[in-house]
Scaffold this active site. Sequence first.
Site, PDB file in Angstrom:
ATOM      1  N   CYS A 122      -1.229   7.901   7.469  1.00  0.00           N
ATOM      2  CA  CYS A 122      -2.551   7.578   6.932  1.00  0.00           C
ATOM      3  C   CYS A 122      -3.458   7.082   8.056  1.00  0.00           C
ATOM      4  O   CYS A 122      -3.007   6.387   8.973  1.00  0.00           O
ATOM      5  CB  CYS A 122      -2.428   6.520   5.839  1.00  0.00           C
ATOM      6  SG  CYS A 122      -1.586   7.101   4.359  1.00  0.00           S
ATOM      7  N   CYS A 163       7.606   3.820   6.003  1.00  0.00           N
ATOM      8  CA  CYS A 163       6.726   3.623   4.857  1.00  0.00           C
ATOM      9  C   CYS A 163       7.463   3.177   3.612  1.00  0.00           C
ATOM     10  O   CYS A 163       6.860   2.674   2.666  1.00  0.00           O
ATOM     11  CB  CYS A 163       5.935   4.899   4.565  1.00  0.00           C
ATOM     12  SG  CYS A 163       6.962   6.278   4.008  1.00  0.00           S
ATOM     13  N   CYS A 183       0.837  -1.201   0.000  1.00  0.00           N
ATOM     14  CA  CYS A 183       0.000   0.000   0.000  1.00  0.00           C
ATOM     15  C   CYS A 183       0.871   1.249   0.000  1.00  0.00           C
ATOM     16  O   CYS A 183       0.643   2.181  -0.776  1.00  0.00           O
ATOM     17  CB  CYS A 183      -0.924  -0.005   1.209  1.00  0.00           C
ATOM     18  SG  CYS A 183      -2.122   1.345   1.228  1.00  0.00           S
ATOM     19  N   CYS A 194      -3.628   3.287   9.333  1.00  0.00           N
ATOM     20  CA  CYS A 194      -2.410   2.719   9.908  1.00  0.00           C
ATOM     21  C   CYS A 194      -1.819   3.582  11.016  1.00  0.00           C
ATOM     22  O   CYS A 194      -0.632   3.446  11.353  1.00  0.00           O
ATOM     23  CB  CYS A 194      -1.373   2.498   8.806  1.00  0.00           C
ATOM     24  SG  CYS A 194      -1.906   1.332   7.537  1.00  0.00           S
TER      25      CYS A 194
END
Length: 254
Positions: free
Chosen positions: A212, A238, A131, A215
């Site tokens: 985000c 990330c 993602c 998360c």
Amino acid sequence: MADADIRKVDRIDLTPRFTEADAVRLNNMFRGADTLEMLRAVLGNHMLGDVGIVSSFGAESAALLHLIASVDRSIPVMFIDTGKHFPETLAYRDQLAELLGLNLRILSPDPETITKRDETGLRWSYDPDGCCEIRKVAPLEKALVDFDATITGRKAFQASTRGNLPRFEIDGDRLKVNPFASWTKADLEAYFEAHDLPRHPLEAQGYLSIGCAPCTSVVKPGEDPRAGRWRGWEKTECGIHTPTDDNDPNLPVF
């Protein structure tokens, strides 16, 4: 044949923009220097080439953005709109951009890629790395093609995986600059107070590192500030940044 008729041979310059030696040199050059002094030197003398800021507009972002804007407000500030941010983050982004007069650039993931690889929008729930790759890493890589260096807001105190964070480090053949590498939480709090900077609205609710929405969770007492990111997964970054090696002898001590 006249010189003007001779076709010039095209050559591709394969020389890296920066190397590990450049990062070591800069770390040594500015060892012990005040953060503002360092930024004025490297930005004012164009020592880093074309520079951009990568900002999440998270809990402590206003301090770095204010500091950079005080040196050079024209530097592009890149925000990756993953489509998964808290509404509060988007509102905070717009507030700071107007307040500080930022040169804001909003990056977005490729719609076709999202349709193919995350049609349901739930990839974060079973493949957070994938993602992040399609929603953050890929859009930023595309945007950074013409940049020689980026400035980040990372700090060593945020997590054990950032414990030996240097001011200057190599990211491929680019430089990555971490002006707040050695700053403490108290340093940041003092900066916010001295410049009357607005806080991220979610910080008061216990969100100390804000990414985000799916998360990001509230940080519990005694945890690292980034403990609320990807909770339950063996994931700490990330993909834009990587953990630092506390045992690397080449990393400087501030």
